[in-house]
Scaffold this motif. Structure first.
Motif, PDB file in Angstrom:
ATOM      1  N   GLY A   5       0.851  -1.179   0.000  1.00 41.47           N
ATOM      2  CA  GLY A   5       0.000   0.000   0.000  1.00 41.47           C
ATOM      3  C   GLY A   5       0.884   1.225   0.000  1.00 41.47           C
ATOM      4  N   ALA A   6       0.430   2.279  -0.659  1.00 41.92           N
ATOM      5  CA  ALA A   6       1.195   3.530  -0.675  1.00 41.92           C
ATOM      6  C   ALA A   6       0.247   4.689  -0.414  1.00 41.92           C
ATOM      7  CB  ALA A   6       1.890   3.708  -2.016  1.00 41.92           C
ATOM      8  N   TRP A   7       0.717   5.634   0.362  1.00 45.06           N
ATOM      9  CA  TRP A   7      -0.084   6.812   0.689  1.00 45.06           C
ATOM     10  C   TRP A   7       0.800   8.050   0.498  1.00 45.06           C
ATOM     11  CZ3 TRP A   7      -0.237   2.201   3.150  1.00 45.06           C
ATOM     12  CH2 TRP A   7      -1.478   1.633   3.453  1.00 45.06           C
ATOM     13  N   VAL A   8       0.181   9.145   0.152  1.00 46.26           N
ATOM     14  CA  VAL A   8       0.927  10.394  -0.004  1.00 46.26           C
ATOM     15  C   VAL A   8       0.202  11.524   0.707  1.00 46.26           C
ATOM     16  CG1 VAL A   8       1.934   9.759  -2.246  1.00 46.26           C
ATOM     17  CG2 VAL A   8      -0.227  11.006  -2.180  1.00 46.26           C
ATOM     18  N   VAL A   9       0.970  12.534   1.072  1.00 47.06           N
ATOM     19  CA  VAL A   9       0.400  13.796   1.533  1.00 47.06           C
ATOM     20  C   VAL A   9       0.667  14.802   0.426  1.00 47.06           C
ATOM     21  CG1 VAL A   9       0.511  15.650   3.240  1.00 47.06           C
ATOM     22  CG2 VAL A   9       0.893  13.277   3.962  1.00 47.06           C
ATOM     23  N   VAL A  10      -0.378  15.501  -0.018  1.00 42.56           N
ATOM     24  CA  VAL A  10      -0.181  16.493  -1.061  1.00 42.56           C
ATOM     25  C   VAL A  10      -0.488  17.893  -0.525  1.00 42.56           C
ATOM     26  CG1 VAL A  10      -0.610  14.958  -3.028  1.00 42.56           C
ATOM     27  CG2 VAL A  10      -2.521  16.125  -1.968  1.00 42.56           C
ATOM     28  N   ASP A  11       0.300  18.835  -1.045  1.00 43.09           N
ATOM     29  CA  ASP A  11       0.083  20.246  -0.739  1.00 43.09           C
ATOM     30  C   ASP A  11      -0.186  20.891  -2.096  1.00 43.09           C
ATOM     31  OD1 ASP A  11       0.057  22.826   0.085  1.00 43.09           O
ATOM     32  OD2 ASP A  11       2.162  22.905   0.699  1.00 43.09           O
ATOM     33  N   ARG A  13      -0.646  20.605  -5.651  1.00 38.35           N
ATOM     34  CA  ARG A  13      -0.376  19.506  -6.592  1.00 38.35           C
ATOM     35  C   ARG A  13       0.947  18.819  -6.273  1.00 38.35           C
ATOM     36  NH1 ARG A  13      -1.273  21.514 -12.597  1.00 38.35           N
ATOM     37  NH2 ARG A  13      -0.905  19.297 -12.917  1.00 38.35           N
ATOM     38  N   ARG A  14       1.571  19.218  -5.188  1.00 37.97           N
ATOM     39  CA  ARG A  14       2.888  18.684  -4.870  1.00 37.97           C
ATOM     40  C   ARG A  14       2.816  17.598  -3.796  1.00 37.97           C
ATOM     41  NH1 ARG A  14       8.437  21.884  -3.837  1.00 37.97           N
ATOM     42  NH2 ARG A  14       7.605  22.581  -1.863  1.00 37.97           N
ATOM     43  N   VAL A  15       3.498  16.498  -4.061  1.00 34.48           N
ATOM     44  CA  VAL A  15       3.600  15.452  -3.032  1.00 34.48           C
ATOM     45  C   VAL A  15       4.659  15.898  -2.025  1.00 34.48           C
ATOM     46  CG1 VAL A  15       4.288  13.069  -2.563  1.00 34.48           C
ATOM     47  CG2 VAL A  15       2.882  13.586  -4.569  1.00 34.48           C
ATOM     48  N   VAL A  16       4.270  16.017  -0.767  1.00 32.49           N
ATOM     49  CA  VAL A  16       5.244  16.466   0.234  1.00 32.49           C
ATOM     50  C   VAL A  16       5.695  15.332   1.141  1.00 32.49           C
ATOM     51  CG1 VAL A  16       4.568  18.891   0.197  1.00 32.49           C
ATOM     52  CG2 VAL A  16       3.371  17.319   1.732  1.00 32.49           C
ATOM     53  N   SER A  17       4.982  14.206   1.111  1.00 31.65           N
ATOM     54  CA  SER A  17       5.395  13.069   1.929  1.00 31.65           C
ATOM     55  C   SER A  17       4.765  11.809   1.352  1.00 31.65           C
ATOM     56  CB  SER A  17       4.944  13.286   3.381  1.00 31.65           C
ATOM     57  OG  SER A  17       5.560  12.377   4.266  1.00 31.65           O
ATOM     58  N   PHE A  18       5.487  10.678   1.463  1.00 26.18           N
ATOM     59  CA  PHE A  18       4.921   9.412   0.994  1.00 26.18           C
ATOM     60  C   PHE A  18       5.376   8.279   1.903  1.00 26.18           C
ATOM     61  CE2 PHE A  18       8.322   6.753  -0.628  1.00 26.18           C
ATOM     62  CZ  PHE A  18       9.380   7.648  -0.744  1.00 26.18           C
ATOM     63  N   VAL A  19       4.610   7.202   1.876  1.00 30.07           N
ATOM     64  CA  VAL A  19       5.008   5.997   2.598  1.00 30.07           C
ATOM     65  C   VAL A  19       4.548   4.776   1.803  1.00 30.07           C
ATOM     66  CG1 VAL A  19       2.915   5.884   4.068  1.00 30.07           C
ATOM     67  CG2 VAL A  19       5.020   4.826   4.863  1.00 30.07           C
ATOM     68  N   VAL A  20       5.389   3.743   1.792  1.00 33.46           N
ATOM     69  CA  VAL A  20       5.046   2.471   1.151  1.00 33.46           C
ATOM     70  C   VAL A  20       5.127   1.377   2.222  1.00 33.46           C
ATOM     71  CG1 VAL A  20       5.647   0.786  -0.630  1.00 33.46           C
ATOM     72  CG2 VAL A  20       5.950   3.235  -1.075  1.00 33.46           C
ATOM     73  N   VAL A  21       4.045   0.603   2.320  1.00 38.68           N
ATOM     74  CA  VAL A  21       3.912  -0.399   3.375  1.00 38.68           C
ATOM     75  C   VAL A  21       3.674  -1.768   2.746  1.00 38.68           C
ATOM     76  CG1 VAL A  21       2.500  -1.118   5.351  1.00 38.68           C
ATOM     77  CG2 VAL A  21       2.931   1.324   4.944  1.00 38.68           C
ATOM     78  N   GLU A  22       4.364  -2.766   3.276  1.00 38.24           N
ATOM     79  CA  GLU A  22       4.104  -4.151   2.856  1.00 38.24           C
ATOM     80  C   GLU A  22       3.402  -4.888   3.986  1.00 38.24           C
ATOM     81  OE1 GLU A  22       6.743  -7.233   0.561  1.00 38.24           O
ATOM     82  OE2 GLU A  22       7.220  -7.352   2.681  1.00 38.24           O
ATOM     83  N   ALA A  28       3.091  -5.676   9.422  1.00 38.62           N
ATOM     84  CA  ALA A  28       3.357  -4.882   8.223  1.00 38.62           C
ATOM     85  C   ALA A  28       4.722  -4.235   8.388  1.00 38.62           C
ATOM     86  CB  ALA A  28       2.283  -3.821   8.025  1.00 38.62           C
ATOM     87  N   GLU A  29       5.363  -3.984   7.261  1.00 36.33           N
ATOM     88  CA  GLU A  29       6.646  -3.284   7.304  1.00 36.33           C
ATOM     89  C   GLU A  29       6.563  -2.005   6.488  1.00 36.33           C
ATOM     90  OE1 GLU A  29      10.131  -5.522   6.138  1.00 36.33           O
ATOM     91  OE2 GLU A  29      11.412  -3.733   6.243  1.00 36.33           O
ATOM     92  N   ILE A  30       7.086  -0.937   7.058  1.00 33.17           N
ATOM     93  CA  ILE A  30       7.230   0.301   6.290  1.00 33.17           C
ATOM     94  C   ILE A  30       8.497   0.138   5.464  1.00 33.17           C
ATOM     95  CG2 ILE A  30       7.688   2.774   6.426  1.00 33.17           C
ATOM     96  CD1 ILE A  30       5.951   2.830   8.962  1.00 33.17           C
ATOM     97  N   LEU A  31       8.330   0.055   4.150  1.00 33.37           N
ATOM     98  CA  LEU A  31       9.481  -0.190   3.275  1.00 33.37           C
ATOM     99  C   LEU A  31      10.202   1.109   2.936  1.00 33.37           C
ATOM    100  CD1 LEU A  31       8.002  -2.782   0.737  1.00 33.37           C
ATOM    101  CD2 LEU A  31       9.368  -3.228   2.783  1.00 33.37           C
ATOM    102  N   TRP A  32       9.445   2.131   2.626  1.00 33.87           N
ATOM    103  CA  TRP A  32      10.038   3.420   2.276  1.00 33.87           C
ATOM    104  C   TRP A  32       9.141   4.523   2.807  1.00 33.87           C
ATOM    105  CZ3 TRP A  32       9.161   0.005  -2.016  1.00 33.87           C
ATOM    106  CH2 TRP A  32      10.300  -0.708  -2.402  1.00 33.87           C
ATOM    107  N   MET A  33       9.787   5.574   3.245  1.00 36.64           N
ATOM    108  CA  MET A  33       9.030   6.762   3.634  1.00 36.64           C
ATOM    109  C   MET A  33       9.956   7.962   3.528  1.00 36.64           C
ATOM    110  SD  MET A  33       6.836   7.727   6.986  1.00 36.64           S
ATOM    111  CE  MET A  33       6.265   9.429   7.115  1.00 36.64           C
ATOM    112  N   ALA A  34       9.427   9.061   3.065  1.00 32.70           N
ATOM    113  CA  ALA A  34      10.209  10.300   3.061  1.00 32.70           C
ATOM    114  C   ALA A  34       9.267  11.492   2.941  1.00 32.70           C
ATOM    115  CB  ALA A  34      11.207  10.326   1.904  1.00 32.70           C
TER     116      ALA A  34
END
Ligand SMILES: CC(C)(COP(=O)(O)OP(=O)(O)OC[C@H]1O[C@@H](n2cnc3c(N)ncnc32)[C@H](O)[C@@H]1OP(=O)(O)O)[C@@H](O)C(=O)NCCC(=O)NCCS
Length: 115
Positions: A5-11, A13-22, A28-34
């Protein structure tokens, strides 16, 4: 992919944060986030986690793991990362060096959070 699953925070039209979860069953593991480098420390990462955790919990997940470069590596940019996971309620349970698949000399901090 179904298990990810992936989620983003947008401001605007700009993505300001994202996370990818398995997902792995009840874990569950958070694979990537920034968060965007110019948009850090504004609560976007916290907003994301506060949205994603209840959603994972509602889907049956009870434990979340995240692996990150351990503080003993002395890599200063990751001081923020450790402070962030701790602020989200993660607990450091182990440090593994080398983690299979990671280069030796990059100790991995294993964090978990209970939902
Ligand atoms: C870790 C990261 C995702 C945090 O995202 P963020 O949007 O800046 O996080 P927030 O603004 O919600 O921060 C929440 C809390 O984390 C802690 N924190 C975050 N950055 C910090 C920093 N530079 N120094 C100290 N504490 C920090 C604070 O407790 C902060 O709360 P506060 O601002 O009220 O004091 C971001 O720093 C990042 O993208 N880092 C590089 C990539 C990375 O490390 N990803 C994770 C790999 S496992």
């Amino acid at each position: 992919v179904e298990r990810h699953g992936a989620w983003v925070v947008v401001d605007g039209r700009r993505v300001v944060s994202f996370v990818v979860v398995e997902r792995r069953g009840r874990a569950a593991e958070i694979l990537w986030m920034a968060s965007h480098p110019e948009q850090r420390r504004r609560g976007h990462g916290t907003l994301l986690i506060q949205h994603v955790f209840p959603e994972l919990r509602a889907g049956g997940v009870r434990l979340v793991e995240v692996k990150t470069l351990d503080a003993s590596a002395g890599y200063e940019p990751y001081d923020a990362t450790h402070a962030f996971w701790q602020s989200c309620g993660f607990i450091l349970i182990d440090t593994i060096d080398p983690l299979p698949g990671w280069q030796p000399g990059n100790p991995s901090a294993i964090y978990v959070a209970s939902l």
